[in-house]
Design a protein around this motif. Structure first.
Motif, PDB file in Angstrom:
ATOM      1  N   ARG A  48      15.184 -14.992   0.953  1.00  0.00           N
ATOM      2  CA  ARG A  48      15.096 -14.942  -0.182  1.00  0.00           C
ATOM      3  C   ARG A  48      13.854 -14.495  -1.278  1.00  0.00           C
ATOM      4  O   ARG A  48      13.896 -13.206  -1.777  1.00  0.00           O
ATOM      5  N   TYR A  49      12.779 -15.382  -0.827  1.00  0.00           N
ATOM      6  CA  TYR A  49      11.798 -15.125  -1.494  1.00  0.00           C
ATOM      7  C   TYR A  49      11.313 -13.503  -2.255  1.00  0.00           C
ATOM      8  O   TYR A  49      10.344 -12.728  -2.609  1.00  0.00           O
ATOM      9  N   TYR A  50      11.536 -12.770  -0.842  1.00  0.00           N
ATOM     10  CA  TYR A  50      11.298 -11.539  -0.631  1.00  0.00           C
ATOM     11  C   TYR A  50      12.246 -10.727  -1.879  1.00  0.00           C
ATOM     12  O   TYR A  50      11.825  -9.244  -2.183  1.00  0.00           O
ATOM     13  N   GLN A  51      12.993 -10.946  -2.357  1.00  0.00           N
ATOM     14  CA  GLN A  51      13.943 -10.542  -2.933  1.00  0.00           C
ATOM     15  C   GLN A  51      13.610 -10.871  -4.464  1.00  0.00           C
ATOM     16  O   GLN A  51      13.608 -10.403  -5.270  1.00  0.00           O
ATOM     17  N   MET A  52      13.245 -12.115  -4.382  1.00  0.00           N
ATOM     18  CA  MET A  52      12.939 -12.488  -5.670  1.00  0.00           C
ATOM     19  C   MET A  52      11.729 -12.562  -6.249  1.00  0.00           C
ATOM     20  O   MET A  52      11.421 -12.736  -7.495  1.00  0.00           O
ATOM     21  N   ARG A  53      11.070 -12.073  -5.852  1.00  0.00           N
ATOM     22  CA  ARG A  53       9.383 -11.228  -6.277  1.00  0.00           C
ATOM     23  C   ARG A  53       9.761 -10.206  -6.788  1.00  0.00           C
ATOM     24  O   ARG A  53      10.017  -9.369  -6.621  1.00  0.00           O
ATOM     25  N   GLU A  54       9.028 -10.462  -7.981  1.00  0.00           N
ATOM     26  CA  GLU A  54       9.424  -9.311  -9.125  1.00  0.00           C
ATOM     27  C   GLU A  54       8.735  -8.812  -9.057  1.00  0.00           C
ATOM     28  O   GLU A  54       7.404  -9.339  -8.623  1.00  0.00           O
ATOM     29  N   GLY A  55       8.396  -7.562  -9.442  1.00  0.00           N
ATOM     30  CA  GLY A  55       7.664  -6.664  -9.665  1.00  0.00           C
ATOM     31  C   GLY A  55       6.696  -5.909  -8.747  1.00  0.00           C
ATOM     32  O   GLY A  55       5.704  -6.618  -9.392  1.00  0.00           O
ATOM     33  N   SER A  56       6.858  -6.126  -8.101  1.00  0.00           N
ATOM     34  CA  SER A  56       6.214  -5.944  -6.687  1.00  0.00           C
ATOM     35  C   SER A  56       4.790  -4.866  -6.821  1.00  0.00           C
ATOM     36  O   SER A  56       4.711  -3.863  -7.021  1.00  0.00           O
ATOM     37  N   GLU A  57       3.429  -5.364  -7.192  1.00  0.00           N
ATOM     38  CA  GLU A  57       2.761  -5.083  -7.500  1.00  0.00           C
ATOM     39  C   GLU A  57       1.797  -3.834  -7.389  1.00  0.00           C
ATOM     40  O   GLU A  57       1.577  -3.719  -6.982  1.00  0.00           O
ATOM     41  N   GLY A  58       2.957  -4.033  -5.412  1.00  0.00           N
ATOM     42  CA  GLY A  58       2.118  -2.828  -5.206  1.00  0.00           C
ATOM     43  C   GLY A  58       0.626  -3.186  -4.499  1.00  0.00           C
ATOM     44  O   GLY A  58       0.206  -4.376  -4.586  1.00  0.00           O
ATOM     45  N   ALA A  59      -0.394  -2.248  -3.751  1.00  0.00           N
ATOM     46  CA  ALA A  59      -0.925  -2.144  -3.258  1.00  0.00           C
ATOM     47  C   ALA A  59      -2.387  -2.111  -4.450  1.00  0.00           C
ATOM     48  O   ALA A  59      -2.190  -1.696  -6.037  1.00  0.00           O
ATOM     49  N   VAL A  60      -3.405  -2.696  -3.883  1.00  0.00           N
ATOM     50  CA  VAL A  60      -4.175  -3.502  -4.961  1.00  0.00           C
ATOM     51  C   VAL A  60      -4.917  -1.389  -5.246  1.00  0.00           C
ATOM     52  O   VAL A  60      -5.580  -1.427  -4.569  1.00  0.00           O
ATOM     53  N   ARG A  61      -5.457  -1.876  -6.565  1.00  0.00           N
ATOM     54  CA  ARG A  61      -5.938  -0.221  -7.171  1.00  0.00           C
ATOM     55  C   ARG A  61      -7.163  -0.747  -7.551  1.00  0.00           C
ATOM     56  O   ARG A  61      -6.942  -1.303  -9.100  1.00  0.00           O
ATOM     57  N   SER A  62      -8.061  -0.078  -7.655  1.00  0.00           N
ATOM     58  CA  SER A  62      -9.169  -0.254  -8.501  1.00  0.00           C
ATOM     59  C   SER A  62      -9.366  -0.222  -9.343  1.00  0.00           C
ATOM     60  O   SER A  62      -9.035   2.100  -9.439  1.00  0.00           O
ATOM     61  N   SER A  63      -9.195   0.025 -10.660  1.00  0.00           N
ATOM     62  CA  SER A  63      -9.244   0.834 -11.967  1.00  0.00           C
ATOM     63  C   SER A  63     -10.777   0.974 -12.088  1.00  0.00           C
ATOM     64  O   SER A  63     -10.906   1.962 -13.027  1.00  0.00           O
ATOM     65  N   GLY A  64     -11.908   1.189 -10.949  1.00  0.00           N
ATOM     66  CA  GLY A  64     -12.919   1.737 -11.324  1.00  0.00           C
ATOM     67  C   GLY A  64     -13.727   0.758 -12.734  1.00  0.00           C
ATOM     68  O   GLY A  64     -14.798   1.429 -13.132  1.00  0.00           O
ATOM     69  N   ARG A  65     -13.403  -0.014 -13.467  1.00  0.00           N
ATOM     70  CA  ARG A  65     -14.079  -0.798 -14.075  1.00  0.00           C
ATOM     71  C   ARG A  65     -15.627  -1.618 -13.711  1.00  0.00           C
ATOM     72  O   ARG A  65     -15.379  -2.230 -12.936  1.00  0.00           O
ATOM     73  N   SER A  66     -15.647  -1.294 -15.171  1.00  0.00           N
ATOM     74  CA  SER A  66     -17.630  -1.518 -14.350  1.00  0.00           C
ATOM     75  C   SER A  66     -17.627  -3.759 -15.031  1.00  0.00           C
ATOM     76  O   SER A  66     -18.091  -4.477 -14.406  1.00  0.00           O
ATOM     77  N   TYR A  67     -16.696  -3.107 -16.213  1.00  0.00           N
ATOM     78  CA  TYR A  67     -16.650  -5.319 -16.990  1.00  0.00           C
ATOM     79  C   TYR A  67     -18.376  -4.876 -17.506  1.00  0.00           C
ATOM     80  O   TYR A  67     -18.156  -6.881 -17.693  1.00  0.00           O
ATOM     81  N   ALA A  68     -19.057  -4.049 -17.205  1.00  0.00           N
ATOM     82  CA  ALA A  68     -20.178  -4.707 -18.469  1.00  0.00           C
ATOM     83  C   ALA A  68     -20.074  -4.961 -19.348  1.00  0.00           C
ATOM     84  O   ALA A  68     -20.902  -6.158 -19.643  1.00  0.00           O
ATOM     85  N   GLU A  69     -19.142  -4.983 -20.053  1.00  0.00           N
ATOM     86  CA  GLU A  69     -18.873  -5.534 -21.663  1.00  0.00           C
ATOM     87  C   GLU A  69     -18.848  -7.369 -21.079  1.00  0.00           C
ATOM     88  O   GLU A  69     -18.963  -7.883 -21.882  1.00  0.00           O
ATOM     89  N   PHE A  70     -18.549  -7.707 -20.029  1.00  0.00           N
ATOM     90  CA  PHE A  70     -18.262  -9.124 -19.641  1.00  0.00           C
ATOM     91  C   PHE A  70     -19.790  -9.705 -19.837  1.00  0.00           C
ATOM     92  O   PHE A  70     -19.706 -10.944 -20.163  1.00  0.00           O
ATOM     93  N   ASP A  71     -20.842  -8.965 -19.874  1.00  0.00           N
ATOM     94  CA  ASP A  71     -22.208  -8.765 -19.878  1.00  0.00           C
ATOM     95  C   ASP A  71     -22.154  -8.989 -21.644  1.00  0.00           C
ATOM     96  O   ASP A  71     -23.904  -9.611 -21.744  1.00  0.00           O
ATOM     97  N   ASP A  72     -21.887  -9.114 -22.363  1.00  0.00           N
ATOM     98  CA  ASP A  72     -22.794  -8.629 -23.764  1.00  0.00           C
ATOM     99  C   ASP A  72     -22.875  -9.312 -24.279  1.00  0.00           C
ATOM    100  O   ASP A  72     -22.049 -11.198 -24.176  1.00  0.00           O
ATOM    101  N   ALA A  73     -23.750  -9.243 -25.417  1.00  0.00           N
ATOM    102  CA  ALA A  73     -23.674 -10.778 -26.079  1.00  0.00           C
ATOM    103  C   ALA A  73     -22.983 -10.892 -26.690  1.00  0.00           C
ATOM    104  O   ALA A  73     -22.491 -12.215 -27.284  1.00  0.00           O
TER     105      ALA A  73
END
Lengths: 853, 45
Positions: A69-94
């Protein structure tokens, strides 16, 4: 097993993202994780396919254990991991660092990140392996309950942006935890509470043991010497209990007295002080040999009372904490970064950099990719796309925008990359203004004193008066016993049945509700939903406003009608898999299994549709104008279908195969299956049910009619501000419950007596609402209202039991008929009865369905 | 019965030792997150 599984999983994920960009015809999904299965691994003739050995093993184990039943209970199947291509450069920002990161003594940096999509042991395992995946990460500790990871890293060897990219690559897009400081404070308070609980519990337990010895000794003629000894031992532990954990009651009582406000803690503190003081005095008398009975031995009552009250408060605080945590989590998921384009004005070289949204100023140009939220209000400078503004307008259809169009922060860019010149950022954006309205709405709310607290305070106040009276009267009758009887009255009638049972009933109800995925932020909501006692069936109990999009309907587009050749469906499904336009996504999902074969020559026209070749057949799907062009202007038998769909409030989409119009699909927002039944039940309970929506009046009326709500109660075309006004107006006539899911509902949710946010809602509505329903549909709302009634019923029953008991015991004590032994025995029995009733009562989940725990 | 003069304080001291242990574990943050560790037991390293 997990260790071996990691490597192939990561490989498979890599392949998956490659495949996604390749436009494969028919991606086979892994039955366990939902990722695309590499072509070489697809096994013919099997219904389940797996991307890797690890997933297959996991799938088998799960099925072998009977947990399929786990497979039915699993919500909102995220689907494949899709890289957004974000660089997250702001994480290094001061700016980012000063806001969200701290540096420890060893020079290592530490930051808390919220991760999306983390929900099981494997996730914990994978994320905590981060130090092994990335050199420079010292540790990664997951807090699953809060979807949080604490990353410690060495800045010399890696950067946080790299960590963020890695986290996204393994499937958990991070966002900074903006409430880290507030949470640190709460953690300290949490620990303090636990310590207090432990000390109070240990003292109460031991004092109780001494009391048993004393009482048993009373029957078997214990020597006076040992009685005195046990009394002193009890005294020491009781003093510890009062001075350490019990201090909170005295502190809050003192505060209440100073501010001249009535608080439940005042009588509690008085009862504790009186009980302990009298017990200490009789102990001194016993030591001097002036007291040979068990008179005034109230230590156990006092110590147990401290413990019981603390348990009740701890449970309640924990419940509220969890609700607050989940709301904050959702808050933190709003975009924190923007892609700013530098040098866009000059013809010089352009540079795109990621900056925290806090750094954006008016006049900046930002680039927004499909699937991202707009970080600020602005005007489109370049590009053409569709924007999903459902958070603001409640409108379920994406709106086409071109150069010059205005876009609002918080709305989602759907189809293609656009550049936006910022016209308002941060606090000045429309969404921020709406959020302020929400806050104001929350503040305007009258502070209601909880029902039981009020009763208990009156009750305990009354008892104080009666105790004074008892003391006065007995001073004339028998001065030596006067104080004894007065204290006996205070102890035996201690409002702890109220003080413990009421929060306990609420907490148990909220806990059970949470298990059924209903998040209730406070007892007030339950109390208000239960309504006044006279709310019998058929009587007017108040108004329930339902939002349309996402509440009565499923929200988002789905295939509502199909006219024409059914054989075209698989072709449409195959073609529309190439699209990420909301219409395309809906068609791909609802048109059933896609045709086999490779889709080639896919071209897309913005605002028109999609065309491609599948197995040699040319398929064109799109708007009326676009498909007519492809069909050479000949509509044939389907000519009337477009208008028919429009009349039904649906968006028509034409399908042309090999130059002939073969079918017309109608897309719309489908009414939830349980909506009509739920509305009928709410009406039967005596509520007036109305629709309050930002959508076009005509559409709102059509939807309302389907669920049995008359046109007069279908209020369409309302802006957020008008929704607020409607709620305010209805509030003058009685209880108002607002049910909604969007930012456009947020102000109304906060202003309503009870705001209910529904499944899939946006964070703003969650923050504003008192209740969040985590299950789809309207039936949970019915359950919530019914269970709230039952919960309040239990509480009222408890109060009646408690008042009855207290009346009898109090009267006996005033007459001087209650000995210390009886007082000490009866008091806990009354508490336990109340607790037992709370535990066994039918509230959430164990009532209507008739099932037990 | 005079053994009580030793037994009772001893019992209290032992209880106090356990209490101190509990308080120590709370202050170390062992009760901050009572959910995740249950999932960590699946780790085999």
């Amino acid at each position: 097993m997990l260790t071996e599984a990691l490597a192939p999983t990561r490989e498979a994920r890599g392949e998956a993202s490659e495949q996604a960009s390749e436009a494969c015809a028919l991606p086979v999904r892994c039955a366990h994780c939902g990722l695309a299965v590499a072509r070489g691994l697809v096994r013919e003739g099997r219904s389940e396919q797996f991307c890797c050995h690890g997933c297959e093993t996991a799938y088998e184990v799960i099925h072998r254990c009977g947990l399929g039943r786990y497979y039915q209970m699993r919500e909102g199947s995220e689907g494949a991991v899709r890289s957004s291509g974000r660089s997250y450069a702001e994480f290094d920002d001061a700016t980012f660092r000063t806001l969200y990161a701290t540096r420890d003594a060893r020079g290592l940096w530490r930051a808390e990140l919220y991760l999306t999509g983390m929900h099981c042991a494997a996730c914990v395992w994978l994320v905590e392996r981060l130090p092994r995946l990335l050199d420079g990460v010292v540790s990664a500790r997951v807090d699953l309950g809060r979807s949080l990871v604490v990353i410690t890293w060495d800045d010399a060897r890696t950067r946080l942006s790299e960590v963020a990219r890695e986290l996204e690559a393994i499937g958990y897009p991070p966002s900074p935890a903006r409430d880290a400081k507030a949470r640190a404070g709460r953690r300290v308070e949490d620990r303090r509470q636990l310590v207090r609980l432990a000390v109070a519990g240990a003292c109460a337990g031991n004092v109780m043991l001494f009391s048993i010895a004393l009482y048993a000794g009373a029957f078997s003629a214990m020597e006076q010497e040992y009685r005195v000894f046990f009394r002193w031992a009890s005294l020491v532990l009781t003093v510890v209990s009062l001075a350490w954990p019990g201090r909170v009651f005295f502190a809050s009582a003192w505060y209440a007295i100073r501010t001249r406000s009535a608080h439940f803690d005042v009588p509690i503190a008085l009862a504790l002080a009186a009980g302990a003081g009298w017990a200490a005095w009789t102990t001194v008398l016993a030591t001097l040999g002036l007291e040979t009975t068990l008179r005034g031995s109230y230590f156990d009552s006092v110590a147990v009372l401290v413990f019981a009250l603390l348990v009740g408060r701890f449970l309640q605080a924990r419940q509220q904490r969890q609700a607050a945590d989940s709301v904050e989590l959702l808050f933190s998921l709003t975009p924190g970064a923007a892609r700013r384009v530098r040098g866009a004005d000059e013809e010089a070289e352009e540079r795109v950099e990621e900056v925290p949204v806090e750094n954006l100023v008016v006049g900046d140009v930002v680039e927004v990719r499909p699937g991202e939220c707009f970080p600020a209000d602005g005007e489109v400078e370049k590009g053409q796309s569709a924007v999903d503004a459902a958070v603001l307008t409640g409108e379920s259809r994406a709106v086409e925008v071109g150069v010059g169009a205005n876009v609002a922060a918080g709305t989602t860019n759907v189809t293609s990359v656009v550049r936006v010149r910022v016209s308002a950022a941060g606090e000045a954006t429309r969404i921020a203004k709406l959020m302020r309205l929400v806050e104001e709405g929350a503040r305007r709310r009258a502070p209601i004193v909880e029902f039981a607290d009020k009763v208990a305070a009156y009750f305990a106040g009354g008892m104080l008066v009666l105790a004074g009276l008892t003391l006065g009267v007995w001073l004339f009758v028998e001065p030596s016993r006067a104080l004894d009887h007065a204290v006996a009255l205070l102890v035996v009638t201690c409002p702890c049945a109220l003080g413990l049972a009421t929060p306990l009933t609420m907490t148990i109800a909220m806990g059970r509700a949470a298990k059924r995925r209903m998040l209730i932020k406070g007892g007030e909501a339950i109390q208000r939903l239960a309504g006044p006692k006279q709310g019998q069936a058929g009587r007017n109990r108040g108004t329930i406003f339902l939002d349309k999009t996402g509440t009565i309907t499923q929200g988002g587009l789905s295939l509502a009608a199909w006219e024409g050749a059914a054989w075209a469906k698989p072709l449409v499904a195959a073609l529309e898999r190439q699209s990420n336009h909301p219409v395309g996504v809906a068609l791909a999902r609802d048109c059933g299994p896609a045709a086999a074969g490779v889709v080639t020559d896919v071209t897309m026209r913005v605002g028109g549709g999609l065309s491609g070749v599948i197995d040699g057949r040319r398929v064109v799907v799109g708007s009326r104008g676009f498909v007519m062009e492809a069909a050479g202007g000949a509509a044939g038998a389907m000519a009337g279908a477009f208008d028919a769909m429009t009349r039904r409030g649906l968006t028509p989409v034409g399908v042309v195969v090999d130059g002939a119009l073969v079918a017309v699909a109608g897309l719309g927002d489908v009414v939830r299956e349980d909506a009509a039944a739920a509305v009928a039940r709410l009406k039967a309970m005596g509520y007036r049910v109305a629709v309050l929506s930002g959508d076009e009046a005509r559409v709102v009326e059509a939807v309302a009619a389907k669920v049995g709500i008359g046109a007069s109660e279908a209020l369409g075309g309302r802006s957020p501000e008008q929704k607020l006004a409607a709620v305010e107006a209805a509030k003058r006539e009685g209880l108002v419950v607002m049910v909604g899911d969007g930012v456009n509902d947020a102000a109304a949710l906060a202003a309503a007596d009870v705001g209910v946010a529904v499944h899939g809602g946006v964070e703003a509505s969650l923050a504003a609402a008192d209740v969040y329903l985590g299950r789809a549909g309207l039936m949970p709302l019915v359950e919530l209202v019914e269970a709230s009634g039952r919960t309040m019923g239990t509480i009222r029953r408890n109060l009646v039991i408690s008042v009855f008991y207290n009346g009898v015991a109090g009267a006996l004590a005033m007459l001087g008929l209650v000995s210390p032994l009886v007082a000490a025995l009866v008091m806990p029995v009354s508490s336990l009865t109340a607790v037992g009733v709370s535990m066994r009562s039918r509230t959430f989940g164990n009532g209507a369905e008739g099932g037990g725990e | 019965m005079s053994v009580l003069y030793i037994a009772v304080p001893l019992a209290v001291v032992i209880a106090g030792a356990f209490l101190a242990g509990f308080i120590w574990s709370v202050r170390r943050g062992q009760y901050d997150d009572v959910e995740t560790p249950a999932h960590r037991m699946l780790d085999d390293d």
